[in-house]
Write an enzyme that holds these catalytic residues in place. Structure first.
Site, PDB file in Angstrom:
ATOM      1  N   SER A  32     -20.433  27.486  -7.443  1.00  0.00           N
ATOM      2  CA  SER A  32     -21.303  28.566  -6.979  1.00  0.00           C
ATOM      3  C   SER A  32     -21.347  28.629  -5.462  1.00  0.00           C
ATOM      4  O   SER A  32     -21.812  27.693  -4.798  1.00  0.00           O
ATOM      5  CB  SER A  32     -22.726  28.391  -7.523  1.00  0.00           C
ATOM      6  OG  SER A  32     -23.615  29.210  -6.793  1.00  0.00           O
ATOM      7  N   LYS A  38     -24.994  35.955 -14.962  1.00  0.00           N
ATOM      8  CA  LYS A  38     -24.984  36.982 -13.906  1.00  0.00           C
ATOM      9  C   LYS A  38     -26.143  37.971 -14.167  1.00  0.00           C
ATOM     10  O   LYS A  38     -27.058  37.630 -14.898  1.00  0.00           O
ATOM     11  CB  LYS A  38     -23.620  37.678 -13.864  1.00  0.00           C
ATOM     12  CG  LYS A  38     -22.487  36.739 -13.447  1.00  0.00           C
ATOM     13  CD  LYS A  38     -22.688  36.244 -12.041  1.00  0.00           C
ATOM     14  CE  LYS A  38     -21.646  35.213 -11.646  1.00  0.00           C
ATOM     15  NZ  LYS A  38     -21.966  34.568 -10.365  1.00  0.00           N
ATOM     16  N   GLY A  49     -29.593  37.927  -6.293  1.00  0.00           N
ATOM     17  CA  GLY A  49     -29.443  36.469  -6.398  1.00  0.00           C
ATOM     18  C   GLY A  49     -29.013  35.856  -5.074  1.00  0.00           C
ATOM     19  O   GLY A  49     -29.453  34.761  -4.703  1.00  0.00           O
ATOM     20  N   ASP A  54     -16.619  38.123  -9.829  1.00  0.00           N
ATOM     21  CA  ASP A  54     -17.282  39.425  -9.987  1.00  0.00           C
ATOM     22  C   ASP A  54     -16.324  40.505 -10.501  1.00  0.00           C
ATOM     23  O   ASP A  54     -16.761  41.600 -10.876  1.00  0.00           O
ATOM     24  CB  ASP A  54     -17.899  39.870  -8.652  1.00  0.00           C
ATOM     25  CG  ASP A  54     -19.053  38.957  -8.242  1.00  0.00           C
ATOM     26  OD1 ASP A  54     -19.643  38.315  -9.122  1.00  0.00           O
ATOM     27  OD2 ASP A  54     -19.353  38.887  -7.031  1.00  0.00           O
ATOM     28  N   SER A 107     -21.302  40.260   0.213  1.00  0.00           N
ATOM     29  CA  SER A 107     -21.497  38.830   0.514  1.00  0.00           C
ATOM     30  C   SER A 107     -21.523  38.584   2.020  1.00  0.00           C
ATOM     31  O   SER A 107     -22.359  37.841   2.538  1.00  0.00           O
ATOM     32  CB  SER A 107     -20.359  37.999  -0.081  1.00  0.00           C
ATOM     33  OG  SER A 107     -20.479  37.943  -1.472  1.00  0.00           O
TER      34      SER A 107
HETATM   35  C1  S3P Z   1     -21.948  35.428  -4.313  1.00  0.00           C
HETATM   36  C2  S3P Z   1     -21.514  34.413  -5.109  1.00  0.00           C
HETATM   37  C3  S3P Z   1     -21.245  34.568  -6.544  1.00  0.00           C
HETATM   38  C4  S3P Z   1     -21.089  36.032  -6.921  1.00  0.00           C
HETATM   39  C5  S3P Z   1     -22.177  36.891  -6.339  1.00  0.00           C
HETATM   40  C6  S3P Z   1     -22.165  36.799  -4.825  1.00  0.00           C
HETATM   41  C7  S3P Z   1     -22.209  35.158  -2.882  1.00  0.00           C
HETATM   42  O1  S3P Z   1     -22.339  34.039  -7.269  1.00  0.00           O
HETATM   43  O2  S3P Z   1     -21.061  36.171  -8.320  1.00  0.00           O
HETATM   44  O3  S3P Z   1     -22.014  38.232  -6.707  1.00  0.00           O
HETATM   45  O4  S3P Z   1     -22.346  36.099  -2.087  1.00  0.00           O
HETATM   46  O5  S3P Z   1     -22.252  33.970  -2.515  1.00  0.00           O
HETATM   47  P1  S3P Z   1     -22.433  32.469  -7.673  1.00  0.00           P
HETATM   48  O6  S3P Z   1     -22.647  31.688  -6.451  1.00  0.00           O
HETATM   49  O7  S3P Z   1     -23.620  32.405  -8.600  1.00  0.00           O
HETATM   50  O8  S3P Z   1     -21.140  32.173  -8.360  1.00  0.00           O
END
Ligand code: S3P
Length: 447
Positions: free
Chosen positions: A179, A357, A100, A330, A23
């Site tokens: 999120s 996910k 994502g 996660d 992240s």
């Molecule tokens: C993340 C946020 C989370 C997490 C993903 C990484 C990020 O997702 O599950 O692995 O780096 O901001 P969500 O924002 O969909 O909860």
């Protein structure tokens, strides 16, 4: 593809360092690109997802020099940022794989750009919901086209997405879903707005974007669950960012060590950011022998870091509340493995987000663990979905599936390593999405 076979391990011993947090790494590329001049990023992980972010900013005209570290799968990056409006139009589609975070955060950045970009994703990300991010970005003035489908009577949007940004206005927004990706996309778009944007969360999510925006001298403040950002202030590079180790990757070894006799491991230099480190509290509540050596703050307060020591433990059941879920979202698959072998009945409340996910993780993990002899049930309440796990004494090896999801695959390797007999996992190549050196570290700790 031949299945991957896992056999029981006898103990875990030793010290390891984890590659940089995924992240934080995505965000470090993004903010370095949007500030002026050189930023050096150290301990950047060469996992697939982070490389998609690197590639996207490269395609958008940012010069990035990558020097791979000969000793591990990390690199040092030199990013020559060119300010808010230094990105160049890319006529060809940008492919973001199944990342994502790349896709949703990039949408936030592109909302500020006065040109059109088409973002295309891989098979699993193309099935993941995007209205959560397209809705607020449209409210801020960006024009987005997406593939839209009706699912359960509601219209939902999916990639590919085309976005034409520019002329962004500030937004006051209450997040309908917990999120961090959506919150981050709004904050990145808000950098381009004239006024002040306010984002409020019911349940606080990981705050790496906010911390890094502070580091880059953005005009940002945080009060309880509301982040306020005043746009149009240039970002200032801190010069160097050293990415701390990834606690979500470390989590697999924490649980494996806790569940394996005579184990004693040290995981060095991890992010201990409280919005990410929920697993530590849960493991402690389960009775795990987890010790934390706080090492202080890295990079002028960017992130708290420390070493974590885990020893063999006897685990008891735990209740995880909905508000704790974003801090360990996660880590829920691997905590399902821990709960399967803990004494008593564990309940994980309000975990519905797991359905969207890389795969539906409630389904993938319940199916696999049930095959291995675990007792897993799912219930629906007014607050969402709960997972209920009745601990058993022993899991047994079985044929299981990763469903192409890295964290399901990693959790199954851990489950297989503590089960009786052999476990066969159909495909573990997806592990490279987040944790390309997993098997090296696994072999080092188990041999
Ligand atoms: C993340 C946020 C989370 C997490 C993903 C990484 C990020 O997702 O599950 O692995 O780096 O901001 P969500 O924002 O969909 O909860």
């Amino acid at each position: 593809m031949r299945p991957f076979v896992v056999e029981p391990v006898s103990r875990l011993k030793g010290e390891i360092s984890l590659l940089g947090d995924k992240s934080i790494s995505h965000r470090s590329i993004i903010l370095s690109s949007l500030s002026k001049g050189l930023t050096v990023i150290k301990n950047f992980p060469l996992n697939k997802d982070c490389l998609f972010t690197l590639n996207a900013f490269n395609k958008l005209g940012i010069k990035i020099i990558r020097k791979n570290n000969p000793k591990d799968l990390s690199a040092t990056l030199e990013i020559y940022g060119s300010g808010f409006f230094g990105l160049k139009e890319q006529k060809k589609d940008i492919f973001v794989g199944d990342s994502g975070t790349t896709l949703r955060l990039l949408l936030g950045v592109l909302a500020g750009q006065d040109f059109k970009t088409r973002l295309v994703s891989g098979k699993s990300l193309s099935q993941r919901p995007m209205s959560r991010v397209t809705n607020p970005l449209r409210m801020m003035g960006s024009k987005i086209q997406a593939r839209s489908l009706i699912r359960n009577t509601e219209t939902e949007e999916y990639p590919p997405l085309t976005i034409k940004g520019g002329d962004i206005s500030a937004l006051t927004y209450k997040m309908p879903v917990a999120s961090a990706q959506v919150k981050s996309a709004i904050l990145l778009a808000a950098l381009y707005a004239d006024g002040t944007t306010k984002v409020t969360e019911d349940f606080k999510t990981r705050d790496h974007t906010e911390r890094m925006l502070k580091l880059f001298k953005a005009n940002i403040s945080i009060k309880k669950n509301t982040v306020t950002l005043k746009g149009k202030k240039e970002l200032v590079s801190p010069g160097t960012i050293t990415v701390p180790g990834d606690i979500s990757s470390a989590a697999f070894f924490m649980v494996l060590a806790a569940l394996t006799e005579n184990s004693n491991i040290k995981l060095r230099n991890l992010t201990l950011n409280p919005t990410r480190a929920g697993i530590l509290n849960v493991l402690k509540k389960m009775g795990a022998d987890v010790r934390i050596n706080q090492l202080g703050l890295n990079m002028r307060g960017l992130e708290p870091v420390g070493d974590i020591i885990v020893r063999e433990s006897s685990l008891k059941a735990v209740k995880i509340k909905k508000r704790e879920v974003p801090f360990l979202i996660d880590e829920l698959p691997i905590l399902m493995v821990a709960a399967s072998l803990a004494k008593g009945r564990s309940v994980f409340e309000g975990v519905g987000e797991l359905r969207v996910k890389e795969t539906d993780r409630i389904r993938s993990m319940s199916k696999n663990l049930t095959k291995m002899g675990a007792k897993v049930a799912v219930s629906k309440t007014k607050d969402g979905e709960n997972i209920i796990i009745e601990g058993v004494k022993q899991l047994k090896g079985a044929k299981v599936r990763s469903f192409g999801d890295h964290r399901t695959a990693l959790s199954m390797v851990v489950a297989g390593a503590v089960a009786a007999g052999k476990t066969r996992i159909d495909d573990v190549s997806c592990i490279n999405k987040s944790f390309p050196d997993f098997f090296d570290l696994f072999n080092r700790l188990t041999n």
